[in-house]
Design a protein around this motif. Structure first.
Motif, PDB file in Angstrom:
ATOM      1  N   VAL A  32       6.906  -8.369 -13.499  1.00 54.00           N
ATOM      2  CA  VAL A  32       7.626  -7.248 -12.905  1.00 54.00           C
ATOM      3  C   VAL A  32       8.321  -7.758 -11.648  1.00 54.00           C
ATOM      4  O   VAL A  32       7.745  -8.536 -10.881  1.00 54.00           O
ATOM      5  CB  VAL A  32       6.681  -6.057 -12.600  1.00 54.00           C
ATOM      6  N   ASP A  33       9.581  -7.366 -11.459  1.00 52.15           N
ATOM      7  CA  ASP A  33      10.371  -7.741 -10.284  1.00 52.15           C
ATOM      8  C   ASP A  33      10.399  -6.561  -9.315  1.00 52.15           C
ATOM      9  O   ASP A  33      10.913  -5.487  -9.656  1.00 52.15           O
ATOM     10  CB  ASP A  33      11.786  -8.120 -10.699  1.00 52.15           C
ATOM     11  N   PHE A  34       9.861  -6.764  -8.119  1.00 54.15           N
ATOM     12  CA  PHE A  34       9.589  -5.682  -7.169  1.00 54.15           C
ATOM     13  C   PHE A  34      10.314  -5.981  -5.857  1.00 54.15           C
ATOM     14  O   PHE A  34      10.056  -6.989  -5.201  1.00 54.15           O
ATOM     15  CB  PHE A  34       8.078  -5.600  -6.966  1.00 54.15           C
ATOM     16  N   ALA A  35      11.249  -5.097  -5.466  1.00 57.14           N
ATOM     17  CA  ALA A  35      11.985  -5.242  -4.207  1.00 57.14           C
ATOM     18  C   ALA A  35      11.473  -4.221  -3.203  1.00 57.14           C
ATOM     19  O   ALA A  35      11.396  -3.022  -3.500  1.00 57.14           O
ATOM     20  CB  ALA A  35      13.478  -5.029  -4.445  1.00 57.14           C
ATOM     21  N   ASN A  36      11.145  -4.699  -1.994  1.00 59.34           N
ATOM     22  CA  ASN A  36      10.555  -3.820  -0.983  1.00 59.34           C
ATOM     23  C   ASN A  36      11.083  -4.204   0.388  1.00 59.34           C
ATOM     24  O   ASN A  36      11.842  -5.170   0.554  1.00 59.34           O
ATOM     25  CB  ASN A  36       9.024  -3.944  -1.032  1.00 59.34           C
ATOM     26  N   TRP A  37      10.680  -3.449   1.398  1.00 54.96           N
ATOM     27  CA  TRP A  37      11.025  -3.722   2.791  1.00 54.96           C
ATOM     28  C   TRP A  37      10.094  -4.808   3.344  1.00 54.96           C
ATOM     29  O   TRP A  37       8.984  -4.998   2.837  1.00 54.96           O
ATOM     30  CB  TRP A  37      10.863  -2.454   3.629  1.00 54.96           C
ATOM     31  N   PRO A  38      10.507  -5.502   4.404  1.00 52.35           N
ATOM     32  CA  PRO A  38       9.611  -6.485   5.025  1.00 52.35           C
ATOM     33  C   PRO A  38       8.345  -5.836   5.582  1.00 52.35           C
ATOM     34  O   PRO A  38       8.361  -4.681   6.020  1.00 52.35           O
ATOM     35  CB  PRO A  38      10.471  -7.066   6.165  1.00 52.35           C
ATOM     36  N   LEU A  39       7.270  -6.577   5.532  1.00 56.38           N
ATOM     37  CA  LEU A  39       5.991  -6.174   6.147  1.00 56.38           C
ATOM     38  C   LEU A  39       5.506  -4.827   5.619  1.00 56.38           C
ATOM     39  O   LEU A  39       4.960  -4.017   6.369  1.00 56.38           O
ATOM     40  CB  LEU A  39       6.123  -6.122   7.676  1.00 56.38           C
ATOM     41  N   TYR A  40       5.679  -4.595   4.317  1.00 57.55           N
ATOM     42  CA  TYR A  40       5.322  -3.294   3.759  1.00 57.55           C
ATOM     43  C   TYR A  40       4.282  -3.410   2.649  1.00 57.55           C
ATOM     44  O   TYR A  40       4.115  -2.493   1.853  1.00 57.55           O
ATOM     45  CB  TYR A  40       6.580  -2.614   3.241  1.00 57.55           C
ATOM     46  N   VAL A  41       3.583  -4.544   2.598  1.00 62.80           N
ATOM     47  CA  VAL A  41       2.439  -4.693   1.712  1.00 62.80           C
ATOM     48  C   VAL A  41       1.443  -5.591   2.431  1.00 62.80           C
ATOM     49  O   VAL A  41       1.825  -6.390   3.297  1.00 62.80           O
ATOM     50  CB  VAL A  41       2.853  -5.277   0.339  1.00 62.80           C
ATOM     51  N   ASP A  42       0.172  -5.433   2.116  1.00 61.13           N
ATOM     52  CA  ASP A  42      -0.878  -6.159   2.831  1.00 61.13           C
ATOM     53  C   ASP A  42      -0.763  -7.670   2.608  1.00 61.13           C
ATOM     54  O   ASP A  42      -0.422  -8.137   1.520  1.00 61.13           O
ATOM     55  CB  ASP A  42      -2.253  -5.669   2.394  1.00 61.13           C
ATOM     56  N   VAL A  43      -1.072  -8.413   3.670  1.00 56.68           N
ATOM     57  CA  VAL A  43      -1.014  -9.876   3.644  1.00 56.68           C
ATOM     58  C   VAL A  43      -2.302 -10.422   4.233  1.00 56.68           C
ATOM     59  O   VAL A  43      -2.768  -9.952   5.279  1.00 56.68           O
ATOM     60  CB  VAL A  43       0.195 -10.407   4.451  1.00 56.68           C
ATOM     61  N   ASP A  44      -2.898 -11.406   3.577  1.00 55.82           N
ATOM     62  CA  ASP A  44      -4.073 -12.099   4.104  1.00 55.82           C
ATOM     63  C   ASP A  44      -3.609 -13.083   5.167  1.00 55.82           C
ATOM     64  O   ASP A  44      -2.817 -13.993   4.892  1.00 55.82           O
ATOM     65  CB  ASP A  44      -4.800 -12.830   2.972  1.00 55.82           C
ATOM     66  N   GLU A  45      -4.087 -12.908   6.404  1.00 53.17           N
ATOM     67  CA  GLU A  45      -3.614 -13.748   7.506  1.00 53.17           C
ATOM     68  C   GLU A  45      -3.976 -15.218   7.324  1.00 53.17           C
ATOM     69  O   GLU A  45      -3.276 -16.108   7.818  1.00 53.17           O
ATOM     70  CB  GLU A  45      -4.182 -13.231   8.832  1.00 53.17           C
ATOM     71  N   ASP A  46      -5.059 -15.498   6.623  1.00 54.77           N
ATOM     72  CA  ASP A  46      -5.492 -16.889   6.450  1.00 54.77           C
ATOM     73  C   ASP A  46      -4.724 -17.608   5.347  1.00 54.77           C
ATOM     74  O   ASP A  46      -4.418 -18.800   5.471  1.00 54.77           O
ATOM     75  CB  ASP A  46      -6.998 -16.933   6.136  1.00 54.77           C
ATOM     76  N   THR A  47      -4.415 -16.892   4.276  1.00 60.40           N
ATOM     77  CA  THR A  47      -3.794 -17.548   3.121  1.00 60.40           C
ATOM     78  C   THR A  47      -2.335 -17.169   2.911  1.00 60.40           C
ATOM     79  O   THR A  47      -1.638 -17.808   2.121  1.00 60.40           O
ATOM     80  CB  THR A  47      -4.562 -17.199   1.837  1.00 60.40           C
ATOM     81  N   SER A  48      -1.878 -16.118   3.610  1.00 63.86           N
ATOM     82  CA  SER A  48      -0.527 -15.562   3.429  1.00 63.86           C
ATOM     83  C   SER A  48      -0.329 -14.978   2.031  1.00 63.86           C
ATOM     84  O   SER A  48       0.800 -14.690   1.626  1.00 63.86           O
ATOM     85  CB  SER A  48       0.559 -16.613   3.713  1.00 63.86           C
ATOM     86  N   ARG A  49      -1.407 -14.799   1.288  1.00 55.43           N
ATOM     87  CA  ARG A  49      -1.336 -14.153  -0.015  1.00 55.43           C
ATOM     88  C   ARG A  49      -1.278 -12.633   0.182  1.00 55.43           C
ATOM     89  O   ARG A  49      -1.585 -12.117   1.263  1.00 55.43           O
ATOM     90  CB  ARG A  49      -2.560 -14.511  -0.857  1.00 55.43           C
ATOM     91  N   ARG A  50      -0.902 -11.936  -0.871  1.00 59.28           N
ATOM     92  CA  ARG A  50      -0.834 -10.473  -0.846  1.00 59.28           C
ATOM     93  C   ARG A  50      -1.952  -9.942  -1.740  1.00 59.28           C
ATOM     94  O   ARG A  50      -1.799  -9.851  -2.963  1.00 59.28           O
ATOM     95  CB  ARG A  50       0.544 -10.009  -1.308  1.00 59.28           C
ATOM     96  N   PRO A  51      -3.090  -9.586  -1.152  1.00 59.51           N
ATOM     97  CA  PRO A  51      -4.288  -9.294  -1.942  1.00 59.51           C
ATOM     98  C   PRO A  51      -4.120  -8.197  -2.991  1.00 59.51           C
ATOM     99  O   PRO A  51      -4.613  -8.335  -4.115  1.00 59.51           O
ATOM    100  CB  PRO A  51      -5.321  -8.896  -0.883  1.00 59.51           C
TER     101      PRO A  51
END
Length: 389
Positions: free
Chosen positions: A49-68
């Protein structure tokens, strides 16, 4: 289509142009009929799925930079998510994908997030597809009833709130030395030159009309012009310092401004640095707004997009997102998830009325009727002249 023709077509759409007008100049009609909105769905063959969103609008893991929460969706379903933080402005994004939608072509996005006033434009033009609630049991069960039935999309058939928020008043209690309870309190003499209002028409007008006693679910043009006359008087008296975007945050933090029209989510962040910053829903009312998920026409992976939307309406997922973005959560059931957290700071979010408004606050909130294409040209001209845009 030439660039000149395309810009003219998009300009006409923004000002309330019609499909007939576009046809007359050789441009395909802007409104897309229901039968022309879909294509063969490749969701099963292409698990993505291709998902377009605004910056900083989904959770981010500060250690891994992944989006849990996105990673959890992929683990559970096997559907990968191409996530792009490419939306910085509603009108800019409208212009970016508009050419494809006008010409009945794919946009390259299966799911997008825009503000509800822009979502209204997409829905009116027939540029988005209705969602299949059979694939979205969480949405059917958990969507906040107060967000369920906007005027532009009755029953939320084509849109689902991503996050919500409140337009109200932020102020510095210590520096001002008194409480603010009503919009009229902004016009007191001790705030002359120390007040800002939002510059965006769609963002600002609702709360200001509520301050004049207007029911914004059914406002009329006369209500709008009466509000503008009042604001123009305040501008002439230099009571209003300026009109702002999100830069009101730095004005309030520095003390250059003592009170301002503001968004609830921003204030939560300000309060972390300065507990004297307060946010109030005025006694006359504040505007409840949303930024909503839409599936553009001819999306390649519609079913996958519908499943991703439903993933974010699972209370556990909604709670994780709310804890990170700090806006009004459109899933009230997420409150119980946060309250049961073993982390004290996370559990406290369940009691924050700017994330989960209580009954008293909700009673003062309303969703403004959106500005129709027919109205927009006249109202935007007056507003933009007043704020200097």
């Amino acid at each position: 289509m030439s660039r000149r023709s395309l810009l003219g077509a998009l300009g006409a759409l923004g000002a309330g142009g019609t499909g007939l007008a576009l046809s007359a100049c050789g441009v395909p009609p802007a409104r897309v009929a229901p039968g022309d909105r879909s294509r063969t769905d490749l969701s099963e063959a292409e698990p993505r799925v291709d998902f377009a969103n605004w910056p900083l609008y989904v959770d981010v893991d500060e250690d891994t930079s992944r989006r849990p929460t996105l990673d959890a969706f992929t683990r559970r379903t096997g559907i990968s998510v191409r996530y792009r933080e490419e939306i910085n402005d509603n009108d800019e994004f409208f212009g970016k994908i508009g050419p494809s939608l006008i010409n009945r072509q794919e946009t390259g996005r299966d799911l997008v997030v825009v503000s509800d006033w822009m979502a209204a434009r997409f829905v009116r033009l027939g540029w988005v597809q209705e969602m299949d609630r059979a694939r979205q049991p969480n949405v059917a069960r958990h969507l906040d009833p107060q967000l369920l039935d906007p005027a532009f999309d009755e029953g939320r058939r084509s849109s689902v709130p991503w996050q919500s928020g409140i337009t109200g008043i932020a102020y510095d209690r210590r520096r001002l030395g008194r409480e603010i309870r009503a919009t009229a309190d902004l016009w007191a003499d001790d705030l002359r030159g120390r007040v800002t209002l939002l510059s965006g028409l769609d963002e600002a007008f609702g709360m200001l009309m509520q301050g004049d006693g207007v029911d914004i679910t059914r406002w009329r043009a006369d209500d709008f012009h009466r509000m503008c006359e009042h604001v123009e008087e305040l501008v002439d008296r230099r009571h209003i310092r300026r009109f702002t975007g999100n830069d009101y945050i730095k004005d309030l933090a520095s003390g250059d401004v003592l009170a301002c029209q503001a968004y609830s989510g921003d204030v939560i962040q300000l309060q972390a640095d300065n507990p004297d910053i307060a946010f109030v829903v005025p006694e006359e009312g504040g505007e409840l707004w949303s930024e909503s998920l839409l599936i553009p026409n001819r999306a390649r992976h519609k079913a996958n997009a519908e499943r991703l939307v439903d993933h974010y309406y699972d209370p556990e997922t909604a709670a994780a997102l709310a804890a990170w973005v700090n806006y009004v959560c459109p899933v009230p059931a997420a409150r119980e998830v946060l309250a049961s957290s073993g982390d004290e700071e996370t559990a406290a979010l369940a009691e924050d009325p700017l994330i989960f408004p209580d009954a008293a606050m909700r009673a003062r909130l309303a969703i403004a009727r959106d500005i129709t294409p027919r109205e927009r040209r006249e109202l935007a001209r007056r507003w933009n002249t007043m704020v200097g845009l």
